[in-house]
Design an enzyme around this catalytic site. Sequence first.
Site, PDB file in Angstrom:
ATOM      1  N   LYS A   1       0.868  -1.183   0.000  1.00 46.10           N
ATOM      2  CA  LYS A   1       0.000   0.000   0.000  1.00 46.10           C
ATOM      3  C   LYS A   1       0.901   1.229   0.000  1.00 46.10           C
ATOM      4  O   LYS A   1       1.755   1.380   0.869  1.00 46.10           O
ATOM      5  CB  LYS A   1      -0.891  -0.006   1.244  1.00 46.10           C
ATOM      6  CG  LYS A   1      -1.807   1.207   1.357  1.00 46.10           C
ATOM      7  CD  LYS A   1      -2.696   1.093   2.594  1.00 46.10           C
ATOM      8  CE  LYS A   1      -3.656   2.241   2.732  1.00 46.10           C
ATOM      9  NZ  LYS A   1      -4.523   2.088   3.920  1.00 46.10           N
TER      10      LYS A   1
ATOM     11  N   ASP B   1     -13.737   0.961  11.424  1.00 45.25           N
ATOM     12  CA  ASP B   1     -14.230   1.134  10.054  1.00 45.25           C
ATOM     13  C   ASP B   1     -14.458  -0.222   9.387  1.00 45.25           C
ATOM     14  O   ASP B   1     -14.062  -0.452   8.257  1.00 45.25           O
ATOM     15  CB  ASP B   1     -13.261   1.986   9.229  1.00 45.25           C
ATOM     16  CG  ASP B   1     -13.903   2.558   7.962  1.00 45.25           C
ATOM     17  OD1 ASP B   1     -15.145   2.696   7.927  1.00 45.25           O
ATOM     18  OD2 ASP B   1     -13.159   2.870   7.013  1.00 45.25           O
TER      19      ASP B   1
END
Length: 168
Positions: A21, A118
């Site tokens: 990432k 989340d």
Amino acid sequence: MPSSIRKAIPLHEAQPVIAVKFINKEHAFRVGRLKAQQLRTEVTLHLHLKKHRHIIECHKAGQDEHWIWIAMELAEGGDLFDKIEADVGVGEDIAHLYFTQLISAISYMHTKGVAHRDIKPENVLLSAEGDLKIADFGLATLFEHKGVKKLAKSVVGSPPYMAPDIVT
């Protein structure tokens, strides 16, 4: 581009074995209104979780002047969002399997004092074998450390997935 995920292919391997990432710092700070501490927290908490069967493993992270990178386990099965049929969902047997795996991962995170904050289908990935893997610790927080608990004072998460009493 705030962040992107790329497959990494080691020099002596034919197949990708990790995902990386990349987070563009300038974009994250300017457009995403993130602070450097928030990016450090994402990496620190993901590394803190070590290894669990249903959490994407974080191998290593680093940064330079413009980018932060996080090398992690590759989830070749895509994300859960893409597996849920609109207006149909998934079968009860699959839902039961995913729910059991999700609870296992969340329970483990909580024993480590970490709250993800989340959880949503887009942040739940699947291995090539179809096992659930929680990912993206960008909004995670450490709610307990060395026996001391703290209350989260900020409202975070994705509004479509939040409880209605939190959004209003």
